[in-house]
Scaffold this motif. Structure first.
Motif, mmCIF file in Angstrom:
data_model
loop_
_atom_site.group_PDB
_atom_site.id
_atom_site.type_symbol
_atom_site.label_atom_id
_atom_site.label_comp_id
_atom_site.label_asym_id
_atom_site.label_seq_id
_atom_site.Cartn_x
_atom_site.Cartn_y
_atom_site.Cartn_z
ATOM 1 N N LEU A 45 -82.162 -7.696 -75.373
ATOM 2 C CA LEU A 45 -82.263 -9.042 -75.939
ATOM 3 C C LEU A 45 -82.998 -9.020 -77.279
ATOM 4 O O LEU A 45 -82.665 -9.766 -78.202
ATOM 5 C CB LEU A 45 -82.986 -9.972 -74.961
ATOM 6 N N VAL A 46 -84.003 -8.160 -77.376
ATOM 7 C CA VAL A 46 -84.728 -8.056 -78.643
ATOM 8 C C VAL A 46 -83.786 -7.618 -79.768
ATOM 9 O O VAL A 46 -83.911 -8.068 -80.915
ATOM 10 C CB VAL A 46 -85.904 -7.069 -78.500
ATOM 11 N N LEU A 47 -82.810 -6.774 -79.452
ATOM 12 C CA LEU A 47 -81.869 -6.331 -80.478
ATOM 13 C C LEU A 47 -81.056 -7.481 -81.045
ATOM 14 O O LEU A 47 -80.602 -7.420 -82.195
ATOM 15 C CB LEU A 47 -80.917 -5.270 -79.904
ATOM 16 N N THR A 48 -80.855 -8.542 -80.259
ATOM 17 C CA THR A 48 -80.059 -9.671 -80.763
ATOM 18 C C THR A 48 -80.765 -10.396 -81.896
ATOM 19 O O THR A 48 -80.136 -11.163 -82.629
ATOM 20 C CB THR A 48 -79.726 -10.663 -79.633
ATOM 21 N N ALA A 49 -82.056 -10.185 -82.042
ATOM 22 C CA ALA A 49 -82.777 -10.758 -83.183
ATOM 23 C C ALA A 49 -82.691 -9.854 -84.402
ATOM 24 O O ALA A 49 -83.254 -10.177 -85.448
ATOM 25 C CB ALA A 49 -84.238 -10.999 -82.818
ATOM 26 N N ARG A 53 -75.189 -8.225 -81.107
ATOM 27 C CA ARG A 53 -74.678 -9.228 -80.156
ATOM 28 C C ARG A 53 -74.627 -8.596 -78.775
ATOM 29 O O ARG A 53 -74.199 -7.444 -78.614
ATOM 30 C CB ARG A 53 -73.278 -9.682 -80.581
ATOM 31 N N LEU A 54 -75.069 -9.354 -77.765
ATOM 32 C CA LEU A 54 -75.140 -8.869 -76.391
ATOM 33 C C LEU A 54 -74.229 -9.705 -75.516
ATOM 34 O O LEU A 54 -74.322 -10.937 -75.500
ATOM 35 C CB LEU A 54 -76.585 -8.946 -75.879
ATOM 36 N N LEU A 55 -73.322 -9.030 -74.790
ATOM 37 C CA LEU A 55 -72.441 -9.673 -73.823
ATOM 38 C C LEU A 55 -72.805 -9.165 -72.437
ATOM 39 O O LEU A 55 -72.919 -7.953 -72.216
ATOM 40 C CB LEU A 55 -70.969 -9.367 -74.122
ATOM 41 N N VAL A 56 -72.994 -10.086 -71.513
ATOM 42 C CA VAL A 56 -73.418 -9.743 -70.156
ATOM 43 C C VAL A 56 -72.243 -9.941 -69.213
ATOM 44 O O VAL A 56 -71.657 -11.032 -69.148
ATOM 45 C CB VAL A 56 -74.608 -10.616 -69.717
ATOM 46 N N GLY A 57 -71.890 -8.869 -68.478
ATOM 47 C CA GLY A 57 -70.829 -8.943 -67.489
ATOM 48 C C GLY A 57 -71.382 -8.860 -66.085
ATOM 49 O O GLY A 57 -72.591 -8.945 -65.858
ATOM 50 N N GLU A 169 -70.220 -12.965 -70.931
ATOM 51 C CA GLU A 169 -70.782 -14.110 -71.643
ATOM 52 C C GLU A 169 -71.856 -13.629 -72.604
ATOM 53 O O GLU A 169 -72.605 -12.701 -72.318
ATOM 54 C CB GLU A 169 -71.394 -15.114 -70.660
ATOM 55 N N GLY A 170 -71.910 -14.280 -73.755
ATOM 56 C CA GLY A 170 -72.900 -13.923 -74.747
ATOM 57 C C GLY A 170 -74.299 -14.345 -74.323
ATOM 58 O O GLY A 170 -74.499 -15.381 -73.694
ATOM 59 N N LEU A 171 -75.281 -13.525 -74.644
ATOM 60 C CA LEU A 171 -76.673 -13.826 -74.360
ATOM 61 C C LEU A 171 -77.497 -13.406 -75.566
ATOM 62 O O LEU A 171 -77.313 -12.315 -76.108
ATOM 63 C CB LEU A 171 -77.142 -13.066 -73.118
ATOM 64 N N ALA A 172 -78.382 -14.291 -76.005
ATOM 65 C CA ALA A 172 -79.207 -13.983 -77.173
ATOM 66 C C ALA A 172 -80.615 -14.498 -76.942
ATOM 67 O O ALA A 172 -80.842 -15.385 -76.104
ATOM 68 C CB ALA A 172 -78.612 -14.598 -78.433
ATOM 69 N N LEU A 173 -81.556 -13.941 -77.663
ATOM 70 C CA LEU A 173 -82.926 -14.418 -77.603
ATOM 71 C C LEU A 173 -82.958 -15.874 -78.055
ATOM 72 O O LEU A 173 -82.406 -16.220 -79.097
ATOM 73 C CB LEU A 173 -83.803 -13.556 -78.519
ATOM 74 N N GLU A 174 -83.567 -16.723 -77.234
ATOM 75 C CA GLU A 174 -83.542 -18.156 -77.524
ATOM 76 C C GLU A 174 -84.182 -18.440 -78.875
ATOM 77 O O GLU A 174 -85.242 -17.924 -79.210
ATOM 78 C CB GLU A 174 -84.276 -18.915 -76.420
#
Length: 665
Positions: A45-49, A53-57, A169-174
């Motif tokens: 998740l930290v990488l999304t900042a 882009r992180l996709l969770v399956g 589904e995409g997941l990112a640091l809020e």
């Protein structure tokens, strides 16, 4: 370190701690049942900042970032430091699905990499094509990947994968917990697929030439992934990406098979370069692909089988010289061509190169690409010269290069069951002899995806020739692919090169008669041709040195100076040394960037390309000696083919130097 730098370092450290704590609080992933899985997910998740882009399956994660596309599975049920067997198999299956989804965007299979993260462990090693990482290594390793994708490409690829991968589904640091770092948000609007392809192409062109030489155009991805029911061939004019397709094909097959892949070419300098390229493209499978020149592979194969090999080129040359002195110099052959070189080529490429052992067979064979017609009595004289050469060679107890291939073919034919190769890829196949092609075909036969032949008859730089049917190779239907888009040369550069061979029609190894000037589609339009004609060699050389020194900073790394002969090579090596211009011999070049001019012969440049190519006195060889006989015309045509190859190595600049004495008054 100054006060400003210290403050920035502290700010970045504080930002990272805040992001890490925010990620830990945010993790609410249904698949992350264990504490170890939650810790890994927080890292990602930290990488999304940071532009990822992180996709969770359901069981896997897909990360898309500057370093490429990664399919990640977290395993906190390791046994003796190794992942569960079913977990690795599931990860490879998920990677295959992601590869197919990415292929619709024109991404090569090597761009999608499987990663298994072992929770609670510290490691970084390979497991087949899977990269095993400990939970503390995953973030640093991914961030350290070489940049492959621009920001807009990351966004477009991630959006596409989120749409097409089931359950992702995409997941990112809020956003509310990510402090403003001053970075601009990406522009709104979908980045279309055509734009993605153009961005990738433009990015590859701006990169060092080594990266460009591994760039697979999106339109060629399907060719890399294709299943062929038997031997296949990829052909096409210069600049159409044949070697790039072959390299990506090698990586693809290494991922899909359990056996080894043999990648063969004639030149002995290319395997080092191609091995470096594959190790950069697909490090996880690079050790399963053997890059070899044909003769070096054959020698090693024979040694492993206990077959004595006594290769000695000097003694073999002496044997031929004596045979020519006694059976050639005063024979009817001297009336056709008084020099021994033509008749040595006849033995090497027509008789021994085709595996001919009886005169009656030689008497009727069609001598491909040999211009001098020989009737039966003349062929009898050639055969007598051949037999004398063989007798003198055996007296000296040595083999020549053709003997090595014939011995290897005999050995392979005895025991095909013990051969380790799942597939063989042959680059620049047109430069091999018929025996060489038969040998490589014998390694895999007509197996599914077994043999791939890559090359173009117009770029032949050696005498002689053959047809695939002579080797017992049947290419049918879509197993013969012709590439027609030139990604390397501009119209100006290509027209200059085609003007050299426009009148030289040729027959390719499939037996198809082909004109010297072929139509291709061009995608690059910025290359230029510079012609320099000076009255003396000294003035010409001053212009050459001036052109090299006028190149922008760093451009020498992407530049080659090519010569027709080794003698000319020595002259220009001394010239550049006096001018204090760094040089890297193509014989030593291994595919790693080096800030020096690449120096080599036209032949050694085959299979390579450069942003800038300089050809000093490029017309000196063609101007030497009027082609009044059939053998002289054949040599002149071969020289034109070699010059054509050298000219088409150029992408951005082709510098053509000549020495033209002023007209007499």
């Amino acid at each position: 370190m100054g006060a400003g730098a210290s403050q920035e370092a502290r700010r970045q450290e504080r930002l990272l701690r805040e992001q890490w704590e925010a990620a830990r609080r945010q993790v609410r992933w249904s698949g992350a049942g264990g504490e170890g899985e939650r810790r890994v997910l927080a890292q990602l998740l930290v990488l999304t900042a940071r532009g990822w882009r992180l996709l969770v399956g359901r069981a896997d994660l897909v990360l898309v970032g500057p370093g490429g596309v990664f399919v990640v599975r977290v395993d906190d049920r390791t046994k003796d430091g190794a992942p569960q067997e079913e977990g690795a198999a599931g990860l490879l299956a998920a990677t295959k699905v992601a590869e197919s989804a990415a292929a619709s965007l024109g991404m090569s299979p090597v761009a999608v990499q499987p990663v298994m993260v072992l929770a609670g462990q510290s490691l970084d090693r390979g497991l087949g094509r899977i990269r095993l990482l400990g939970e503390q290594q995953v973030g640093p390793v991914l961030l350290a990947q070489p940049r492959r994708l621009r920001a807009e490409s990351v966004r477009a690829i991630a959006d596409h994968l989120e749409r097409v991968l089931p359950g992702c589904e995409g997941l990112a640091l809020e956003q509310g917990v990510v402090p403003d770092s001053g970075r601009q948000a990406p522009p709104d609007g979908l980045f279309d697929v055509d734009g993605l392809r153009e961005a990738a192409l433009e990015g590859a062109r701006r990169a060092p030439i080594e990266q460009w030489m591994t760039f697979l155009h999106p339109d060629q991805v399907a060719l890399v992934r294709r299943n062929w029911s038997g031997p296949a061939r990829i052909s096409g004019p210069a600049g159409t990406g044949k070697t790039v397709v072959a390299l990506h094909r090698a990586a693809h097959l290494a991922r899909r098979t359990t056996g080894r892949i043999l990648y063969v070419t004639f030149a002995n300098n290319l395997p080092r370069v191609q091995s470096t390229f594959l190790r950069t493209m697909a490090p996880a499978v690079a050790d399963r692909v053997d890059f070899r020149s044909l003769h070096s592979w054959a020698q090693e194969f024979l040694q492993e089988r206990g077959v004595p090999v006594r290769l000695n080129g000097d003694k073999a040359e002496t044997a031929f010289s004596l045979a020519w002195k006694d059976h050639g110099r005063e024979s009817r052959l001297a009336q056709i061509d008084p020099g021994p070189a033509y008749w040595r080529e006849e033995i090497d490429y027509v008789i021994k190169g085709r595996g001919i052992t009886r005169f009656e067979e030689y008497a009727v064979v069609v001598r491909k690409r040999r211009r001098a017609g020989l009737h039966r009595t003349q062929r009898q004289s050639v055969w007598e010269l051949y037999e004398e050469y063989e007798a003198r060679r055996r007296e000296r107890g040595v083999h020549d290069f053709n003997d090595v291939l014939s011995l290897a073919l005999d050995e392979v034919s005895k025991d095909r069951g013990g051969l380790p190769y799942a597939a063989v890829i042959v680059d620049e196949v047109q430069d091999l002899t018929l025996v060489g092609v038969r040998l490589l075909h014998a390694l895999v036969g007509d197996a599914l995806n077994g043999l791939l032949l890559v090359g173009d008859g117009q770029q032949t730089v050696y005498p002689g020739g053959f047809r695939l049917t002579d080797a017992g190779i049947d290419i049918r239907g879509d197993r013969g692919q012709v590439l027609r888009t030139n990604y390397r040369n501009s119209r100006q550069i290509l027209d200059a090169a085609l003007a050299v061979v426009a009148d030289d029609a040729f027959e390719d190894i499939d037996g198809e008669p082909t004109p010297g000037r072929r139509d291709v589609d061009l995608t690059y339009h910025d290359g230029n041709v510079v012609r320099v004609a000076e009255p003396t060699v000294e003035a010409h050389d001053r212009e050459l040195v001036g052109a090299l020194k006028a190149l922008p900073d760093g451009a020498l790394a992407d530049t080659a100076l090519l010569c027709a002969s080794k003698r000319a090579l020595g002259h220009y090596q001394r010239l550049l040394a006096r001018a204090e211009i760094p040089v890297c011999q193509l014989e030593q070049y291994d595919g790693h960037p080096v800030d020096a001019v690449k120096l080599g012969t036209y032949r050694r440049a085959k299979g390579l390309e450069f942003k800038n190519v300089l050809l000093p006195r490029y017309d000196a060889e063609s101007a030497a000696g009027a082609p009044g006989t059939d053998t002289a015309r054949e040599r002149a045509e071969l020289r034109r083919g070699q010059l054509f190859v050298a000219m088409t190595r150029a992408r951005d600049l082709l510098w053509l130097g000549s020495v033209a004495a002023p007209p007499a008054r």
